[in-house]
Design a protein around this motif. Sequence first.
Motif, mmCIF file in Angstrom:
data_model
loop_
_atom_site.group_PDB
_atom_site.id
_atom_site.type_symbol
_atom_site.label_atom_id
_atom_site.label_comp_id
_atom_site.label_asym_id
_atom_site.label_seq_id
_atom_site.Cartn_x
_atom_site.Cartn_y
_atom_site.Cartn_z
ATOM 1 N N ARG A 40 0.858 -1.170 0.000
ATOM 2 C CA ARG A 40 0.000 0.000 0.000
ATOM 3 C C ARG A 40 0.894 1.219 0.000
ATOM 4 O O ARG A 40 1.950 1.216 0.635
ATOM 5 C CB ARG A 40 -0.853 0.024 1.258
ATOM 6 C CG ARG A 40 -1.596 -1.236 1.376
ATOM 7 C CD ARG A 40 -3.054 -1.224 1.382
ATOM 8 N NE ARG A 40 -3.431 -2.622 1.210
ATOM 9 C CZ ARG A 40 -3.535 -3.459 2.228
ATOM 10 N NH1 ARG A 40 -3.391 -3.052 3.446
ATOM 11 N NH2 ARG A 40 -3.842 -4.717 2.002
ATOM 12 N N ALA A 84 3.315 2.950 2.951
ATOM 13 C CA ALA A 84 3.174 2.115 4.148
ATOM 14 C C ALA A 84 4.384 2.265 5.062
ATOM 15 O O ALA A 84 4.276 2.092 6.258
ATOM 16 C CB ALA A 84 3.015 0.653 3.744
ATOM 17 N N GLY A 85 5.525 2.611 4.471
ATOM 18 C CA GLY A 85 6.758 2.634 5.252
ATOM 19 C C GLY A 85 6.901 3.860 6.120
ATOM 20 O O GLY A 85 7.850 3.977 6.866
ATOM 21 N N ARG A 86 6.000 4.838 6.030
ATOM 22 C CA ARG A 86 6.276 6.097 6.685
ATOM 23 C C ARG A 86 5.401 6.363 7.905
ATOM 24 O O ARG A 86 5.633 7.305 8.632
ATOM 25 C CB ARG A 86 6.087 7.235 5.683
ATOM 26 C CG ARG A 86 7.428 7.836 5.310
ATOM 27 C CD ARG A 86 7.320 8.672 4.080
ATOM 28 N NE ARG A 86 8.013 8.058 2.978
ATOM 29 C CZ ARG A 86 7.769 8.364 1.714
ATOM 30 N NH1 ARG A 86 6.856 9.228 1.400
ATOM 31 N NH2 ARG A 86 8.444 7.775 0.767
ATOM 32 N N ARG A 87 4.401 5.516 8.116
ATOM 33 C CA ARG A 87 3.403 5.892 9.092
ATOM 34 C C ARG A 87 3.946 6.050 10.506
ATOM 35 O O ARG A 87 3.741 7.073 11.141
ATOM 36 C CB ARG A 87 2.254 4.887 9.088
ATOM 37 C CG ARG A 87 0.979 5.512 9.640
ATOM 38 C CD ARG A 87 -0.156 4.524 9.579
ATOM 39 N NE ARG A 87 -0.265 3.939 8.256
ATOM 40 C CZ ARG A 87 -0.769 2.735 8.051
ATOM 41 N NH1 ARG A 87 -1.162 1.993 9.052
ATOM 42 N NH2 ARG A 87 -0.864 2.254 6.823
ATOM 43 N N THR A 88 4.691 5.021 10.962
ATOM 44 C CA THR A 88 5.096 5.070 12.369
ATOM 45 C C THR A 88 6.093 6.175 12.652
ATOM 46 O O THR A 88 6.153 6.682 13.749
ATOM 47 C CB THR A 88 5.712 3.737 12.822
ATOM 48 O OG1 THR A 88 6.605 3.325 11.817
ATOM 49 C CG2 THR A 88 4.658 2.720 13.104
ATOM 50 N N THR A 89 6.895 6.520 11.630
ATOM 51 C CA THR A 89 7.884 7.551 11.880
ATOM 52 C C THR A 89 7.235 8.934 11.912
ATOM 53 O O THR A 89 7.764 9.854 12.514
ATOM 54 C CB THR A 89 8.998 7.533 10.825
ATOM 55 O OG1 THR A 89 8.388 7.275 9.579
ATOM 56 C CG2 THR A 89 10.035 6.511 11.166
ATOM 57 N N THR A 126 4.106 9.817 13.117
ATOM 58 C CA THR A 126 3.424 10.139 14.355
ATOM 59 C C THR A 126 4.191 9.565 15.536
ATOM 60 O O THR A 126 5.008 8.671 15.376
ATOM 61 C CB THR A 126 2.003 9.548 14.364
ATOM 62 O OG1 THR A 126 2.122 8.165 14.060
ATOM 63 C CG2 THR A 126 1.126 10.235 13.354
ATOM 64 N N ARG A 127 3.916 10.061 16.717
ATOM 65 C CA ARG A 127 4.622 9.587 17.896
ATOM 66 C C ARG A 127 4.186 8.156 18.211
ATOM 67 O O ARG A 127 3.017 7.824 18.205
ATOM 68 C CB ARG A 127 4.313 10.504 19.073
ATOM 69 C CG ARG A 127 5.201 10.178 20.238
ATOM 70 C CD ARG A 127 5.181 11.226 21.324
ATOM 71 N NE ARG A 127 6.540 11.569 21.676
ATOM 72 C CZ ARG A 127 7.060 12.755 21.455
ATOM 73 N NH1 ARG A 127 6.341 13.684 20.886
ATOM 74 N NH2 ARG A 127 8.294 13.014 21.809
ATOM 75 N N ASP A 128 5.164 7.322 18.465
ATOM 76 C CA ASP A 128 4.881 5.909 18.706
ATOM 77 C C ASP A 128 4.877 5.628 20.204
ATOM 78 O O ASP A 128 5.912 5.749 20.857
ATOM 79 C CB ASP A 128 5.951 5.061 17.998
ATOM 80 C CG ASP A 128 5.618 3.587 18.070
ATOM 81 O OD1 ASP A 128 4.723 3.222 18.857
ATOM 82 O OD2 ASP A 128 6.246 2.807 17.344
ATOM 83 N N PRO A 129 3.714 5.267 20.761
ATOM 84 C CA PRO A 129 3.665 5.012 22.206
ATOM 85 C C PRO A 129 4.496 3.801 22.616
ATOM 86 O O PRO A 129 4.822 3.635 23.793
ATOM 87 C CB PRO A 129 2.186 4.773 22.464
ATOM 88 C CG PRO A 129 1.610 4.374 21.153
ATOM 89 C CD PRO A 129 2.419 5.080 20.103
ATOM 90 N N PHE A 130 4.845 2.947 21.639
ATOM 91 C CA PHE A 130 5.598 1.740 21.985
ATOM 92 C C PHE A 130 7.091 1.895 21.731
ATOM 93 O O PHE A 130 7.840 0.928 21.847
ATOM 94 C CB PHE A 130 5.081 0.545 21.185
ATOM 95 C CG PHE A 130 3.659 0.195 21.527
ATOM 96 C CD1 PHE A 130 3.345 -0.356 22.760
ATOM 97 C CD2 PHE A 130 2.647 0.434 20.618
ATOM 98 C CE1 PHE A 130 2.039 -0.674 23.073
ATOM 99 C CE2 PHE A 130 1.340 0.111 20.934
ATOM 100 C CZ PHE A 130 1.027 -0.429 22.161
ATOM 101 N N PRO A 184 10.910 2.276 22.136
ATOM 102 C CA PRO A 184 11.671 1.836 23.310
ATOM 103 C C PRO A 184 12.157 3.018 24.142
ATOM 104 O O PRO A 184 12.496 4.072 23.619
ATOM 105 C CB PRO A 184 12.852 1.079 22.690
ATOM 106 C CG PRO A 184 12.948 1.574 21.305
ATOM 107 C CD PRO A 184 11.559 1.921 20.888
ATOM 108 N N ASP A 243 11.666 1.950 -0.167
ATOM 109 C CA ASP A 243 10.206 1.961 -0.156
ATOM 110 C C ASP A 243 9.612 1.125 -1.287
ATOM 111 O O ASP A 243 8.475 0.670 -1.199
ATOM 112 C CB ASP A 243 9.675 3.399 -0.253
ATOM 113 C CG ASP A 243 9.735 4.109 1.097
ATOM 114 O OD1 ASP A 243 10.212 3.471 2.050
ATOM 115 O OD2 ASP A 243 9.312 5.267 1.185
#
Lengths: 296, 297
Positions: free
Chosen positions: B12, B15-20, B22-26, B28, B288
Amino acid sequence: MTTIARRARRGRPLSPGWIGLGFVLPCFLLFLMFRFGPAIAGVLLSFANYTVGGNLEWKGLLNYQRLVADPGFLNALRVTLVYTLISVPLTIVAATGLALLTRRAFRGARLYRSIFFLPVVTSLILAGVVFTWIFSSGGPWSTVLSAFGFPVTDWLESGTFALPAVALVGVWTRFGYGVLIILARLQEVPRELEEAAVVDGAGPWRRFRHVVLPQLRPAVFFLVIIETTFSFQAFDTIYVMTSGGPVDATYSLVFDLYQESFVNFDFGYAGAIGVVLFVLTLVIALIQRATVGRES
Amino acid sequence: MSVVDTINGLTRPSAGRRTTATRDPFAPRGVAKVLTHLIAAVCALVTMFPLYAMVILSLRRPGAVEFPASLVPWDLSVESFGLIFATPEVWRWMANTLVYALVSVVLILLISAMAGYAFAKRRFRGREVMFWSLVSMLMVPYQVTLIPLFILVARSGGVDTYWGLILPGLANVQAVFLMRQFIMGIPDDLIEAARIDGCGDWRIFARIVLPLCRPILATLGIFVFLWHWNDFLWPLLVGQDPAMRTLTTGIASLQAEQIPLSQVFAGSVVAFVPIFLAYLVGQRYITDNAVAVGIKG
């Protein structure tokens, strides 16, 4: 093409069908000549004998009968399977581990990912040249091994270790692609799913085990197929690192095909090896289809 | 689910950019973060080691790569590069590789864009059969077609010629498939509007479709370049004359000739630098899209 041009000049509207065909034509002709034709010829060739002079002689199943009795071929089959059994699981484990490690958005995650992918764009020949040096006696590999108390040997000259050595090079050249595939899949795991698991009181391990891992299945399946197909075709690194040796320890199927056709000029016999390769690839794809199909 | 569906499912857009983004609560934190960095850094160093060794050994004096060879970056010399570049054949190999890669890129892009346009936007008889028979060739290992292909090219006098090197590789399944997928996403209305304005198919293709395809053309261009730059088996078969070798087959021949290792490594660096630069510049493009383009390295 000339009739199309003539009709266009006369000003009569072309039927749309012809135009579409015209656009596909260069591509399709190339495929007919350099893919379909040779593919069919390749299968036919395996039932015949072809000499450099151009003589074609039908042999029926003779090439295949020779194959199953040829220790060289059976060895090549074994070498290819062992190569695959070493490199594919290691590639996938390394890829999954490193993808999970660099999954989260922390500073540097992108840099790590790009470093892991660098070997994928490196030519197999360069990898082969460097790893020949790395594995030679006195090279870095034996130095590391001797530090752990293992005897110093040139892995590429050892009948036992040459095959694992080239398989390890296969892992180095491929794991970065796996990292990418797993990462792409991981991005698809809805964050809500994990957040819900946290609300339900799941720790990191259970979150991983019950939420993330099941989601990775399709990507891992895909990798198994792609990497197995890739391993079946191992050639470039073997060519520069060992030339199939020592004593045929790394003599893979494609190396066998190369030797029989372009060194021994036994084209029909080599064609039969090609067909075996084709069937193996097909079987793997069908297994994937059956298993993944049943799941969804 | 076929391999093709799997590829589609994995690609899609962005797809490779989403987590970077927004702030990732998970993400480390604390000890976990230090550990993650540590493990990742060690793995990155191990990954880089062969390439580092290649560069450092190419900078050793000729004949000084005996064991234990020092991998510490001092006392460097470009002597081996001088010797490599003093060999006229090496220049020829570079030129051959460039011709092979660049001509292939241009022609594959043009041919597959044309075919992709027709497969995506034109109706004609046999369209589906043609397209899926092309895609089915993904299943046939290259090595099955290799022998007849070589006999065909050799018998038509293609050994040691550029056309013998380039022409067979122009039938590229992945390229056609990707172009079709991309062009299917171009709205029909746009093409219809152009048609009403009196544009013929060639103009629609050249003026509307092709400019819109710029992202996929760039992506595909990079990959086709990489594939051909690194290609080995076909150039090995077709380039029998040493003057018709490419860098990969040339370096393999250097390795076999027992010339000083530092020179072999210098040649390797020469072959690697363009790849490395292309990767640095087009890194995001490459990673990508590698998922979509798939195999072949």
